[in-house]
Structure formats: structure tokens, C-alpha cells
Design an enzyme around this catalytic site. Structure first.
Site, short mmCIF file in Angstrom:
data_model
loop_
_atom_site.label_atom_id
_atom_site.label_comp_id
_atom_site.label_asym_id
_atom_site.label_seq_id
_atom_site.Cartn_x
_atom_site.Cartn_y
_atom_site.Cartn_z
N ASP A 103 43.70 47.78 39.37
CA ASP A 103 42.80 46.67 39.85
C ASP A 103 43.38 45.37 39.98
O ASP A 103 43.55 44.55 38.86
CB ASP A 103 41.76 46.91 39.07
CG ASP A 103 40.39 45.78 39.40
OD1 ASP A 103 40.59 45.27 40.47
OD2 ASP A 103 39.79 45.30 38.64
N ASP A 290 42.11 43.03 47.14
CA ASP A 290 41.58 43.32 45.81
C ASP A 290 41.55 45.01 45.78
O ASP A 290 40.71 45.66 46.53
CB ASP A 290 40.15 43.16 45.56
CG ASP A 290 39.43 43.53 44.32
OD1 ASP A 290 40.11 44.08 43.45
OD2 ASP A 290 38.45 42.87 43.85
#
Length: 509
Positions: A103, A290
């Protein structure tokens, strides 16, 4: 303790249970993480990411030569309907295996702890046992991360972390002793491995990626993502630590500098619906790349316009239409008289300040009401709708349309304002008539077709199609902020150049 802000995007469906297998290898300091594709009929849009506002330290690493590629084996990750990508790591000696989300929107590593007794989610996931590791070192500092759709808390510990054949020594991570709620109960991943900057790391813990670079485990201070968005193919994509794989992009990358370290944040230009500007980011907006966010999130003002253009059905707001009925003509007249757009709503006594508050906080307001919390009240909501209407009407006036057409258009946009959780559905049979949506980055237009920004769930008559765009309002000075998640990164190979503090995009191959 760091101040943490969490951004919740969407939670539509429970995860479908599938098994995981993984293997890995490295070659010459470069590690490939393969993404294995598996089709599922249900999914949960992960995310919520930590954002620490503390610190502005910058790490400088020089790039030596071109990014390189080596033929190596793969550690397998699963991809759930293009909504989650995760893979296997090891913690401890010998390695205890965990599946984690890689992430770029957070910076901490956490996995469930064997001391997690009271959270049901821990019973369904692998748990770290410190007593079984010869390299474990006690830390004991408390830690907590609040996600928009869940939370974890626990204590910091230190141990070795294994990725393929790479061993990161003395890595601080969080042993999660509490995982309340259902968010992580349904998840097939055990934890999260953050690839963001240390500025957003809880308690300023050094991220895994920093230690990979500092310990000389990678060729270059660069990592890159390729997501395979073809649902019928087993291979899900690839994450490369230490370089890029030229087999997974076409042409050259367009690079933009990181403007604020924390998230991988950069400046983005105009957003276009078809060939028409939305008029909101023509002066520039902030954006982040992201990998932990499934969809593409942006300010409610533009997301509403996009969902209107593609025929997505959001939650109808009578208050928005009330604003248009009562004040629509006045706003148009003031715009035509060349009044300053950022002062119109305050001049009508609908806002208490001139452009200082965030545009469109209605989503948070509605969420607060649903949670039984005190909201900003009707006046603040009317201010929000007024500020939206000014943007929408100003854009229409530039196209020389009639007053009635402007009023009708804005009323239609009111119908498309997303729900607090951002859900917006479209008719699957309408994809061919939907416009392309383009984002301007580094002076270049990056376009998404309907087939690329719509997520299709199921087959045949029972298929559902979900808009890949969801609303998220971030207040200045951090916002307005766009989050380019997997919907965008799936079409554009993304390079996170830590050494030169920049992000690059190229057509995925």
C-alpha cells in the site's frame, strides 16, 4: 503520537473466500512481486490510509544509470476483481507467513498478533508469535491506526521481514492486538505493508521500504507497479522492488515531482469529461498515486459531474435542489455581472467565509448525522451546495447555454451527488455511450475509457456495474486532493522513484 487522518472510500460487498499460494526469488538486488489473477463475484473496496502531518525530512538517494530488469521468479499475489492486490511476506526467524496489501498510501507494517484474544477477525487470520522467532526484539510502544472502515491497535515489535529471498533486518512493525468491527474479519489479507513516506508512519517508525534501501537490498531506490486488469487472465500484475520491468509498459514514463512527502503526492492539472473541461482543476489540484485504494476518488464537485455524464445514480439531495430553486437565478446573475465566484455565497449570507472552507463537505455532514453526531447544520450544507452550484454554473455560462438549461443541468447534478459511502451504479448496457475521462499530469493527458473505469461484477442478467469514481473531500491546505487508485494505476504502469522523489506514468502493456 502522530495525528492520523483516515480516508474511507467504499465498502460494497463482502470478500469471496479463495485460497492463496506464493513463491518468490530475487536476482541481483531486484525483487519481482507477481500478481496472480483470480476472478471473484464479490469484493470489498479496501481502504483508509494514515496521514501524518509531522515532519518534513527528505531522504536523498542518487540514481545510478538506467533502471534495470532481471529474469526472476515470482511471489504470487491475488487480485480480487481488480479491487485488492496482496501477497505473501515472512516475519521472524524462521519466517512466519502473512498475506499483506502493498500500500503506497500508508507507511506502517502491521500483522495480527498471537496476543489478539478479543477480536473475531484475528481468529480467521495468521497471527505472529514472538516466542517462535529467534530474531524478535521487544519494543512495547503502543500504536493505533484508525481507518475509515475499520481500525487496529496493538504494540510495536522488532523482527526480520522476508520478501522473497530478501531479508530486512531489525524492522519495526505493529503486532495488532485488536481488530474491532467486520472490516478485517471479511478480508483475505492478514495485514498491510505501507510503501509511503516516513512522514505518515505512526510513531515515525522506519518503513520497510526505507530499510530495504538503507540495507542495500535493492539495486536502485525505485519500485514500480503493473496491474493486469483483464479479469479473464490469471496473472494479476507485478510489483518490482529495485527497478522496473520494461515488458509491462509502452513508450516513456511521464514523471512529475513529489510535492509533499507523506503520500506520493504530486500536482495534477485539468480533468476532462470527453473533450470538455470540468473547470475545477484548471488551476491545478493535488493528487496521490495509491496502490491500496481500489477506486479513483476526488472532490464531490467534479465526481458529481462525472457520474452525471456517465449516467451513474447517486443519492438524491432535496436540499441541493432547494438551493437551486431559491438561489439559482441569483447566482447566475452575479456570475454574469462578473462578481468574484469565491465571494458569491458569502455575499448571499449562505457562507460565513470567502473561500476559506473546504468545497463540499456534505458527505462528512451526512455521515455525521447517520452516526448520531452533531453536524454543521443546515446553513453549512446550504453553503456547501452554493459553492458547488457556483462551480457548475460558471462552467455552463462559459458554454453560452440558456439560464433554464443551466438550472436544469445543476438540478440533474443534484440527483447525482453520491451517497456518504460513495456508491454509484450504472447500466452495464450503456458503456458504449459513456464518455472517456482524462486527467492531465505533467502536461500530458491520461485517458480512461468506460471499460477501464467501470467495475463489472457478475455475468449476464445478474451483472452489476459500479462507477470507478467516488467522492472524497479533503480540506485545504492539503486538499482538494485526488486519489488515483487501482482504477487509474491499472491502465498506467506506475514508477515510485524514491531516489529522485518523483512519480512516473506510462501506458501499461
Amino acid at each position: 503520537m502522530c495525528t492520523t487522518i483516515k480516508a474511507s472510500l467504499l465498502a460494497l460487498f463482502l470478500l469471496y473466500v479463495l485460497s492463496l499460494s506464493a513463491f518468490a526469488a530475487t536476482n541481483g538486488g531486484l525483487l519481482r512481486v507477481g500478481l496472480k489473477k483470480r476472478k471473484a463475484d464479490q469484493f470489498n473496496h479496501l481502504t483508509g490510509h494514515g496521514l501524518s502531518m509531522e515532519g518534513t525530512a527528505r531522504r536523498n538517494f542518487g540514481m545510478h544509470g538506467n533502471l534495470r530488469n532481471s529474469d526472476v521468479d515470482i511471489i504470487a499475489l491475488k487480485n480480487y476483481m481488480d479491487a485488492q492486490y496482496y501477497g505473501e511476506i515472512g516475519v521472524g526467524t524462521p519466517p512466519q507467513k502473512f498475506t499483506v496489501i502493498f500500500d503506497t498510501g500508508s507507511a506502517n507494517l502491521w500483522v495480527p498478533s498471537s496476543k489478539c484474544y478479543l477480536s473475531l477477525a484475528c481468529f480467521f487470520h495468521s497471527k505472529y508469535k514472538a516466542s517462535r522467532s529467534s530474531t524478535y526484539k521487544k519494543n512495547g510502544t503502543s500504536a493505533a491506526i484508525q481507518y475509515g472502515t475499520g481500525a487496529i491497535s496493538g504494540v510495536f515489535s522488532q523482527d526480520s521481514v522476508t520478501l522473497g529471498d530478501l531479508v530486512v533486518k531489525e524492522q519495526d512493525f505493529i503486532e495488532a492486538t485488536r481488530e474491532p468491527g467486520i472490516t478485517f474479519l471479511a478480508a483475505k489479507f492478514d495485514g498491510i505493508l505501507g510503501l509511503g513516506f516516513q512522514e505518515i508512519s505512526v510513531k515515525r517508525a522506519v518503513p520497510v521500504w526505507y530499510n530495504m534501501v538503507n540495507q542495500g537490498l535493492v539495486q536502485e531506490p525505485v519500485f514500480s507497479f503493473w496491474f493486469n486488469r483483464h479479469v479473464d487472465e490469471e496473472e494479476g500484475g507485478e510489483l518490482v522492488f529495485g527497478g522496473v520491468d520494461p515488458n509491462h509498459f509502452k513508450g516513456k514514463h511521464t514523471y512529475v515531482p513529489v510535492t509533499q512527502e507523506g503520500y506520493w503526492q504530486f500536482d495534477m492539472g485539468d480533468v476532462l469529461i470527453g473533450d470538455r473541461t470540468t473547470g475545477f482543476c484548471s488551476g491545478g489540484c493535488a493528487a496521490i498515486a495509491d496502490s491500496g485504494t481500489s477506486l479513483l476518488a476526488g472532490p464531490t464537485t467534479i465526481i458529481t459531474q462525472i457520474n452525471h455524464a456517465i449516467g451513474a445514480s447517486g443519492v438524491m439531495s432535496q436540499q441541493c435542489k432547494t438551493l437551486v430553486t431559491q438561489y439559482g437565478k441569483t447566482i447566475i446573475e452575479m456570475l454574469l455581472s462578473e462578481a468574484r465566484p469565491d465571494k458569491i455565497c458569502s455575499q448571499m449570507n449562505l457562507c460565513t467565509s470567502d473561500g476559506a472552507r473546504e468545497v463540499s463537505s456534505i458527505i462528512q455532514s451526512v455521515v455525521d448525522k447517520n452516526n448520531g453526531k452533531s453536524s454543521a447544520g443546515l446553513n453549512d450544507e446550504m453553503c456547501t451546495f452554493c459553492e458547488m452550484a457556483v462551480v457548475w454554473m460558471r462552467n455552463q455560462i462559459k458554454r453560452n447555454v440558456t439560464e433554464s438549461d443551466i438550472i436544469n443541468y445543476v438540478n440533474e447534478l443534484c440527483d447525482r451527488i453520491p451517497s456518504p459511502m460513495g456508491e454509484s451504479a450504472v447500466e452495464c448496457r450503456s458503456l458504449s455511450s459513456m464518455p472517456n475521462i482524462a486527467f492531465t499530469i505533467g502536461g500530458k493527458s491520461f485517458e480512461l475509457t468506460p471499460e477501464q473505469y467501470i467495475l463489472k461484477i457478475g455475468e449476464g442478467e445478474v451483472a452489476q456495474c459500479i462507477s470507478g469514481f467516488t467522492a472524497l473531500d479533503v480540506a485545504p491546505p492539503r486538499g482538494p486532493l485526488w486519489i488515483l487508485g487501482d482504477v487509474f494505476m491499472g491502465q498506467y504502469h506506475t514508477v515510485f522513484d524514491y531516489g529522485r522523489s518523483r512519480v512516473g506514468f506510462a501506458d501499461a502493456a
